[in-house]
Design an enzyme around this catalytic site. Sequence first.
Site, PDB file in Angstrom:
ATOM      1  N   GLY A 291      14.136  19.697 -47.134  1.00 35.40           N
ATOM      2  CA  GLY A 291      14.255  18.246 -47.221  1.00 35.40           C
ATOM      3  C   GLY A 291      15.661  17.782 -46.879  1.00 35.40           C
ATOM      4  N   ILE A 292      16.035  16.613 -47.402  1.00 29.73           N
ATOM      5  CA  ILE A 292      17.339  16.033 -47.098  1.00 29.73           C
ATOM      6  C   ILE A 292      18.172  15.923 -48.370  1.00 29.73           C
ATOM      7  CG2 ILE A 292      16.533  14.747 -45.090  1.00 29.73           C
ATOM      8  CD1 ILE A 292      16.395  12.259 -46.845  1.00 29.73           C
ATOM      9  N   GLY A 293      19.484  15.797 -48.182  1.00 31.68           N
ATOM     10  CA  GLY A 293      20.379  15.616 -49.315  1.00 31.68           C
ATOM     11  C   GLY A 293      21.353  16.759 -49.469  1.00 31.68           C
TER      12      GLY A 293
ATOM     13  N   ILE B  37      21.694  19.216 -51.784  1.00 32.39           N
ATOM     14  CA  ILE B  37      21.174  20.546 -52.086  1.00 32.39           C
ATOM     15  C   ILE B  37      20.557  21.190 -50.849  1.00 32.39           C
ATOM     16  CG2 ILE B  37      19.487  21.862 -53.438  1.00 32.39           C
ATOM     17  CD1 ILE B  37      19.955  19.880 -55.734  1.00 32.39           C
TER      18      ILE B  37
ATOM     19  N   GLU C 206       8.120  18.896 -42.357  1.00 33.19           N
ATOM     20  CA  GLU C 206       7.847  17.472 -42.164  1.00 33.19           C
ATOM     21  C   GLU C 206       8.987  16.808 -41.396  1.00 33.19           C
ATOM     22  OE1 GLU C 206       8.282  13.691 -45.149  1.00 33.19           O
ATOM     23  OE2 GLU C 206       7.308  15.489 -45.906  1.00 33.19           O
TER      24      GLU C 206
ATOM     25  N   GLY D  72       6.062  13.916 -48.373  1.00 32.25           N
ATOM     26  CA  GLY D  72       5.319  15.151 -48.133  1.00 32.25           C
ATOM     27  C   GLY D  72       5.605  16.234 -49.146  1.00 32.25           C
TER      28      GLY D  72
END
Length: 438
Positions: free
Chosen positions: A221-223, A225, A244, A342
Site C-alpha cells: 500500500g501507501i504511506g 510503513i 492494486e 482493496g
Amino acid sequence: MWKNVYNEKLKSIEEAILSLPKTVTVVVGLAASEAQGFLSNVHKYKDHFDSLRVLTCLDMKEYPFFENKEYEGKMVNHSWFFSPPTRKARENGLKTVDYIPNNLHMAGTDKLVAEKNEGRTLVFWGTVSPMHEDNGFFSLGISNVYEMEVFEQADRVILEVNDQMPFLHGETGIHINQVDAVVENSWEVPTLPAVEPTETEVTIAQYIADLVEDGSTIQIGIGGIPNAVAKLLDNKKDLGVHTEMFTESMIDLFECGAINNTKKTLWRGKSVCAFALGSKRMYKWLNDNPGVWFMRGHYVNDPYVIAQNDNMISINTAISVDLQGQVVSEAIGARQFSGTGGQLDTHRGAIKSKNGKGIIALRSTAKNGKISTITVAHPKGATISVPRHDVDYVVTEFGVAHLRGKSLSERVKLLISIAHPNYREQLKREAKEIGYIL
C-alpha cells in the site's frame, strides 16, 4: 481516417455537459485520472440538471459542486474512498458528499447495478491519453480500477483527452468508434509526494521484511510503513508484483533487481496493477512500459485471482486492532476517514494463496503516544475493515503477532505482547473485566 471521426465527435466541455440528461449519474476516473475539466466546471450548469449524481474515488482536488451548500439537493458526490476534500465537505455537514461502502473489486459493478435499477442514465466521463491516429485507440491512463467496467455498462461515453496522461499497456484501450463525444483538456496529472518513514515505521518495516521470502509476489500500500518496507526488500530475489496500486518504491525494487516477476504463478513476467499514483518520474517510467500491465480492478483485486499467485504477500496498514483481531482501517469511530479500498480483497487473496501471508501493520500508539492502537474494544460505530476471522499477521514496532488459527485467549496474549509497554497492564485489566482472560 480516425482523426476525421475524432473531429466529428469533438465538443467543448460546456457542450458536453449540456448534452447530459437532466437526471443522470456520471462516473469519472479514480484519483489522478479524475476528469478535472468536468468536475471543475459542472457547477456552472446547475440549472441544467434536475438531479446530478457524480461517482468518484479518492478525489484529488476540491471542486465547487460538492463544496457549497447551494448545490445541495441537485448535485451530489458519492465516493468509494474519502480523501481530504470529500472528508472536509462531509465534516462540514454538507449533504453534497456521501460514502459508498464496498470492496474495491466490486466498485464497477454493485453500485452501477443500483444506479441502473433506479432508472438513471449512466454516463462514463473518462480521462484518456491522446488517440493513436493510426488505429483510433485511446489509453485509459493510470487507472483501470473500475473505469473499464463502467465504460462497458454506460449508456453514454464521453472522454476527456489529456495530452499529459501516460499511455499504459493492459486492458486500457478504448476505440473512437465506441465513444459518443470527446473533449480536450490539458492538465498536469496529480502527484503524490513520497512519505519518508519515521524511525518507528522503519522498525515495523524490518519485522515485515523478515516475513517476505525470495520469490514472493507482493502487494504494498501507501504511506510511511509501506515505503520503509520496500526499502528493506532490496536484498530479496525474484519478487513479483500483483497489486492494486503501483507505487514509486516498486520502480526502485525493479531497478535494483529485487523485482523481476520471473517466479510469479500468474502473469509471469508482468507487474500487474489496477492504478498508479506517485511522482512525475513514475508516470514517465510507466509511459508505454510493456512490463507493467494495467488490468481492471474487478480482476486484479478479486481474492480468487490474487490467491492464484503462490507465496502472495499482502501488506496493508490500519488505524487500530482490538484484542479479538478485528481491524479498523478506514474510520475513526463513526467518522468515515478513508475507505475499505482493496484492503480486504488483497488480504483475503493472500491468505488463500499457497504459502501466502496477509500482513496488517500499525504503530502501537497514536496522538503522540496518548492512545493505544491495540485496544480492548473499538469505539462505538467503528467500521471493521478486516474481520477477526480473516486476520493473519499483525505487526507493530514491538513485534509480530501471528493470529491465524489462534483461539481468542491466545490472540489476546499475542496482541498485548506487541502493544506499547505503557498500555499492556491496562489492556490486561480491561481484558479480564470483559472476560477475554479468565
